[in-house]
Design a protein around this motif. Structure first.
Motif, mmCIF file in Angstrom:
data_model
loop_
_atom_site.group_PDB
_atom_site.id
_atom_site.type_symbol
_atom_site.label_atom_id
_atom_site.label_comp_id
_atom_site.label_asym_id
_atom_site.label_seq_id
_atom_site.Cartn_x
_atom_site.Cartn_y
_atom_site.Cartn_z
ATOM 1 N N UNK A 5 0.828 -1.203 0.000
ATOM 2 C CA UNK A 5 0.000 0.000 0.000
ATOM 3 C C UNK A 5 0.862 1.253 0.000
ATOM 4 N N UNK A 6 0.236 2.392 -0.272
ATOM 5 C CA UNK A 6 0.940 3.668 -0.209
ATOM 6 C C UNK A 6 1.498 3.889 1.196
ATOM 7 N N UNK A 7 0.703 3.542 2.209
ATOM 8 C CA UNK A 7 1.142 3.745 3.591
ATOM 9 C C UNK A 7 2.406 2.948 3.883
ATOM 10 N N UNK A 8 2.454 1.701 3.432
ATOM 11 C CA UNK A 8 3.669 0.906 3.619
ATOM 12 C C UNK A 8 4.798 1.447 2.760
ATOM 13 N N UNK A 9 4.462 1.912 1.546
ATOM 14 C CA UNK A 9 5.482 2.489 0.668
ATOM 15 C C UNK A 9 6.187 3.673 1.307
ATOM 16 N N UNK A 10 5.445 4.474 2.036
ATOM 17 C CA UNK A 10 6.058 5.608 2.753
ATOM 18 C C UNK A 10 7.085 5.109 3.764
ATOM 19 N N UNK A 11 6.758 4.035 4.454
ATOM 20 C CA UNK A 11 7.696 3.497 5.440
ATOM 21 C C UNK A 11 8.945 2.945 4.763
ATOM 22 N N UNK A 12 8.723 2.159 3.715
ATOM 23 C CA UNK A 12 9.872 1.554 3.037
ATOM 24 C C UNK A 12 10.850 2.595 2.514
ATOM 25 N N UNK A 13 10.347 3.732 2.029
ATOM 26 C CA UNK A 13 11.212 4.692 1.329
ATOM 27 C C UNK A 13 11.503 5.956 2.119
ATOM 28 N N UNK A 14 11.045 6.040 3.349
ATOM 29 C CA UNK A 14 11.349 7.194 4.198
ATOM 30 C C UNK A 14 12.855 7.219 4.466
ATOM 31 N N UNK A 15 13.558 8.258 4.023
ATOM 32 C CA UNK A 15 15.021 8.283 4.212
ATOM 33 C C UNK A 15 15.441 8.160 5.668
ATOM 34 N N UNK A 16 14.623 8.672 6.573
ATOM 35 C CA UNK A 16 14.978 8.622 7.985
ATOM 36 C C UNK A 16 14.988 7.196 8.522
ATOM 37 N N UNK A 17 14.220 6.305 7.891
ATOM 38 C CA UNK A 17 14.149 4.914 8.349
ATOM 39 C C UNK A 17 15.277 4.059 7.787
ATOM 40 N N UNK A 18 15.888 4.517 6.695
ATOM 41 C CA UNK A 18 17.033 3.847 6.090
ATOM 42 C C UNK A 18 16.724 2.372 5.797
ATOM 43 N N UNK A 19 15.729 2.170 4.904
ATOM 44 C CA UNK A 19 15.374 0.824 4.484
ATOM 45 C C UNK A 19 15.632 0.660 2.990
ATOM 46 N N UNK A 20 14.749 1.210 2.148
ATOM 47 C CA UNK A 20 14.887 1.130 0.694
ATOM 48 C C UNK A 20 14.907 2.532 0.102
ATOM 49 N N UNK A 21 15.503 2.655 -1.080
ATOM 50 C CA UNK A 21 15.492 3.939 -1.771
ATOM 51 C C UNK A 21 14.189 4.152 -2.538
ATOM 52 N N UNK A 22 13.627 3.067 -3.057
ATOM 53 C CA UNK A 22 12.329 3.138 -3.725
ATOM 54 C C UNK A 22 11.759 1.740 -3.815
ATOM 55 N N UNK A 23 10.459 1.661 -4.089
ATOM 56 C CA UNK A 23 9.796 0.361 -4.201
ATOM 57 C C UNK A 23 9.160 0.219 -5.579
ATOM 58 N N UNK A 24 9.067 -1.019 -6.010
ATOM 59 C CA UNK A 24 8.341 -1.369 -7.231
ATOM 60 C C UNK A 24 7.029 -2.014 -6.791
ATOM 61 N N UNK A 25 5.980 -1.191 -6.701
ATOM 62 C CA UNK A 25 4.678 -1.700 -6.272
ATOM 63 C C UNK A 25 3.871 -2.118 -7.502
ATOM 64 N N UNK A 26 2.672 -2.669 -7.283
ATOM 65 C CA UNK A 26 1.897 -3.243 -8.390
ATOM 66 C C UNK A 26 0.594 -2.511 -8.696
ATOM 67 N N UNK A 27 0.200 -1.545 -7.878
ATOM 68 C CA UNK A 27 -1.174 -1.041 -7.973
ATOM 69 C C UNK A 27 -1.552 -0.556 -9.371
ATOM 70 N N UNK A 28 -0.650 0.150 -10.036
ATOM 71 C CA UNK A 28 -0.993 0.720 -11.344
ATOM 72 C C UNK A 28 -0.951 -0.313 -12.470
ATOM 73 N N UNK A 29 -0.343 -1.483 -12.211
ATOM 74 C CA UNK A 29 -0.325 -2.528 -13.249
ATOM 75 C C UNK A 29 -1.288 -3.662 -12.928
ATOM 76 N N UNK A 30 -2.243 -3.390 -12.048
ATOM 77 C CA UNK A 30 -3.266 -4.378 -11.747
ATOM 78 C C UNK A 30 -4.674 -3.840 -11.967
ATOM 79 N N UNK A 31 -4.780 -2.678 -12.605
ATOM 80 C CA UNK A 31 -6.109 -2.093 -12.778
ATOM 81 C C UNK A 31 -6.941 -2.840 -13.816
ATOM 82 N N UNK A 32 -6.296 -3.685 -14.641
ATOM 83 C CA UNK A 32 -7.045 -4.492 -15.599
ATOM 84 C C UNK A 32 -7.216 -5.929 -15.102
ATOM 85 N N UNK A 33 -6.991 -6.142 -13.792
ATOM 86 C CA UNK A 33 -7.258 -7.425 -13.169
ATOM 87 C C UNK A 33 -8.627 -7.365 -12.488
ATOM 88 N N UNK A 34 -9.349 -8.483 -12.540
ATOM 89 C CA UNK A 34 -10.597 -8.578 -11.801
ATOM 90 C C UNK A 34 -10.328 -9.139 -10.420
#
Length: 555
Positions: A269-298
Motif C-alpha cells: 500500500x501507499x502507507x507501507x510504501x512511505x515506510x519503506x522509502x522514508x530516508x529517515x528509516x534507512x530501508x529502501x530507496x524506492x519500491x516497485x509496487x503493483x497497484x498501477x499494473x493491476x487495474x485491468x485485473x478482476x
C-alpha cells in the motif's frame, strides 16, 4: 521544493537517482552472442552502445546466478557465481568495468526470499531435523491451507526430512526463514561480496514477503479456490521493516559510494510504501509496487478487465501524492513479470506508435525514477501465442492446466494468457528484421514476435519521429530540466473520461502534461486553459487532443 533526502551511501542532499534512468535487461532475451538461442553477458556488453546512446544511467540485470531454471533464474542455487548459460564471472566483471568506464552503474537482481531447492543450504536443511541448517527454511509436520502464488499448495512434503516445507512460488523455490539471524547474516554476506566486486546496488525480488506471521495461521479460502489466500500473513509482514533496517546497517552503511537499493513490493500500500522509502528509516530507496499494473485485473490476475483511465489516474496520483513529502517513487510500465504496456493500456494496432509515445511521456514526466524495460523504447507488443505449447512461463502453464482441469474452455484460458502471460515481456529483444530479430543466429529459446520485421531498433534508430527517438528525448529532458527531476506533482483533473493531466512545478518553472488515453479525439474542456507556454512535446494545439496525443507545455 521536495524535502532533502539522504542517499544510500549516507550522503546529504537529494538522492542521485532523482535524475537517473534505469534500464532493465532480462539476460535470457536481450542479446545472444554465441548463437545458442539464449541471451548472455557478452551479448549485453556488445549492446552497451545502445544504452549509452539512449542516455541510460543504471543497468539492472535479472538473475544470472547458477540455477536449475525452474523460474528462469529466480531459483538460485549459488549466489557467488554466474550460470554457464550466461557466461562466466570474469565476463560479469568485464561488464561492470565497461559500464563504469561509460559512467553507468550496475544493479543486480537479488532473490533473497527463497532459494532453489538445489541450493546447498536447502540440501542440508532437508537432510535431517538435526542438521545445523534445519531452521534456515520453513518446516512443519503438517501444512496449513495456504496456496502458492503459482497455483497449487504452498507446501511440499520432503521424504528426507519427513516434513513439509513452504514455497510461496514453485516447489523448486523454498522460502528462507528470515526469523533465523544466521539466514539474514548469510544474505548480508552475499550482498557485501557483490558490492566489493563493484556492483552498485540491488533490486530485491519480492522483498516484502521476507517476514511471515510466525504462527502460520490458516487463511481464508476465496470462492472457487481450493487453497487459502495467505496474503495477510506474508505481505509486508510483522518484522519486514526491522529486517530491512538491519540490512541497511549491516550492508549499505559500510560503503561510502553511490549505491541503490530497490525493493519489489507487490501488492503493498501507499502507507507501507512511505515506510519503506522514508530516508529517515534507512530501508529502501524506492519500491516497485503493483497497484498501477493491476487495474485491468478482476478478482485475480487471469480475470482480465478492460482498461480504465480513471482507475489508472487514481492509482498513479495516489502514489505521487502519498510519497510527495516522504520517500521516492519508481516509475515503470513493463518488466519481466508484466505483459507489454502498449497492448494493455495503449493500442497495439493503428495507434501503436502514438500510444507508445504517450505512455512514455506520462511515465517519464511524473515524480520518481523511470525504469525502462528492454523493448519499451521501441514499443514492443504482446506475442500472439496460439497454444499452451508455445508458452514457457511456469506461472501461466500451471494456471492453464489447473483452469482446464476445473472445466474452463482451453481457448478462454489462452485468451487470458495472451493478455497477461509473463512471456509477453520475455520474447527476444527486436534489434532488426532478420529471422532471429538480431537477437540470435540460432533458434531462440522463446519465439520471436512475428512483428519484429516492422518493430525493431534498426528501423527506428535514424527516425526522429520514432518511439525510440522519443524515449531518448525524454531521458535527456530528465537529465537537463530540474522540473522533471525535482518538481512537485499536482493532478489537474480527477474526472475527465479520456485525459490524464498533471503539472510538475519547480522554482525554475512548470511543465504541464496532457495525455489522451483513447483512440478518439478528446475535448479538453476546462483543461484547455493549460494549453499555453512553450510546447516541449507534441505538435498539436488548441482545445482538442487527437487520438493518443500527449502534449507537454513549459511555462
Amino acid at each position: 521544493m521536495p524535502a532533502t533526502v539522504t542517499g544510500s551511501a549516507g550522503r546529504t542532499g537529494p538522492g542521485w537517482w532523482r535524475s537517473a534512468v534505469v534500464y532493465q535487461v532480462y539476460p535470457r532475451s536481450f542479446a545472444d552472442a554465441n548463437g545458442d538461442g539464449v541471451g548472455d553477458l557478452r551479448g549485453i556488453r556488445e549492446h552497451l552502445d545502445h544504452l549509452e546512446w539512449l542516455g541510460v544511467d543504471v543497468l539492472w540485470i535479472s538473475p544470472v546466478y547458477p540455477s536449475p531454471m525452474a523460474d528462469n533464474g529466480y531459483d538460485v542455487s549459488d549466489y557467488h557465481d554466474v550460470d554457464p548459460t550466461y557466461g562466466t564471472l570474469a565476463e560479469l566483471d568485464e561488464l561492470i568495468a565497461e559500464l563504469h568506464r561509460r559512467g553507468m552503474k550496475l544493479v543486480m537482481d537479488l532473490v533473497a526470499n527463497h532459494t532453489s531447492d538445489e541450493h546447498p543450504w536447502f540440501v542440508e536443511s532437508s537432510s535431517s531435523p538435526e542438521n545445523a541448517k534445519r531452521d534456515w527454511y520453513w518446516w512443519r509436520d503438517e501444512p496449513n491451507n495456504w496456496g502458492s502464488f503459482f497455483s497449487g499448495p504452498a507446501w511440499t512434503y520432503c521424504e528426507g526430512r519427513a516434513a513439509y516445507y513452504m514455497h510461496l512460488f514453485t516447489k523448486k523455490q523454498p522460502d528462507l526463514n528470515w526469523e533465523n539471524p544466521e539466514v539474514r547474516q548469510a544474505v548480508y554476506e552475499i550482498m557485501r561480496w557483490w558490492l566489493d566486486r563493484g556492483v552498485d546496488g540491488f533490486r530485491m525480488d519480492v522483498v516484502n514477503l521476507i517476514s511471515k506471521d510466525p504462527e502460520l495461521p490458516d487463511a481464508p479460502v476465496m470462492p472457487g479456490q481450493r487453497y487459502g489466500n495467505m496474503r495477510e500473513s506474508v505481505l509486508d509482514g510483522p518484522r519486514v521493516h526491522e529486517f530491512l533496517a538491519e540490512m541497511h546497517r549491516e550492508v549499505f552503511d559500510r560503503y561510502d559510494r553511490d549505491l541503490l537499493l530497490v525493493g519489489e513490493t507487490g501488492e503493498t500500500t501507499v502507507e507501507e510504501g512511505r515506510k519503506y522509502t522514508d530516508p529517515a528509516r534507512r530501508e529502501l530507496d524506492m519500491v516497485l509496487h503493483y497497484e498501477h499494473v493491476e487495474i485491468d485485473h478482476g478478482t485475480f490476475k487471469w480475470d482480465v478487465r478492460p482498461f480504465d483511465v480513471g482507475r489508472l489516474r487514481d492509482r498513479l496520483a495516489a502514489w505521487q501524492e502519498g510519497l510527495a513529502d516522504v520517500g521516492w517513487n519508481s516509475l515503470y510500465w513493463d518488466n519481466h513479470d508484466q505483459p507489454r504496456i502498449v497492448s494493455r493500456y495503449g493500442d497495439d494496432g493503428r495507434w501503436r506508435t502514438e500510444s507508445a509515445k504517450l505512455l512514455a511521456t506520462v511515465l517519464h514526466l511524473q515524480r520518481g525514477t523511470p525504469f525502462v524495460y528492454q523493448g519499451d523504447e521501441i514499443g514492443m507488443t504482446n506475442h500472439p501465442f496460439a497454444s499452451i505449447d508455445e508458452v514457457d512461463d511456469v506461472e501461466a502453464v500451471n494456471y492453464y492446466h489447473e483452469a482446464v482441469a476445473a472445466g474452463l474452455e482451453p481457448e478462454d484460458v489462452m485468451a487470458s494468457l495472451r493478455a497477461m502471460c509473463r512471456d509477453n515481456g520475455r520474447t527476444p529483444m527486436q534489434w532488426d528484421d532478420s529471422p532471429g530479430a538480431g537477437f540470435t543466429t540460432g533458434t531462440p529459446w522463446l519465439a520471436v514476435n512475428p512483428n519484429h520485421t516492422e518493430i525493431n531498433v534498426a528501423a527506428q534508430y535514424d527516425d526522429p519521429d520514432s518511439v525510440l527517438s522519443h524515449y531518448r528525448r525524454l531521458i535527456r529532458l530528465r537529465h537537463e530540466d530540474p522540473i522533471v527531476a525535482d518538481g512537485d506533482f499536482t493532478l489537474l483533473s480527477d474526472s475527465h473520461p479520456q485525459v490524464f493531466a498533471f503539472r510538475r512545478r519547480h522554482e525554475s518553472g512548470q511543465l504541464v502534461v496532457l495525455a489522451n488515453f483513447s483512440g478518439a479525439e478528446a475535448d479538453l474542456g476546462e483543461l484547455a486553459e493549460e494549453c499555453r507556454g512553450e510546447l516541449v512535446i507534441g505538435s498539436g494545439g488548441g482545445p482538442v487532443l487527437s487520438p493518443w496525443e500527449a502534449r507537454v507545455y513549459r511555462r
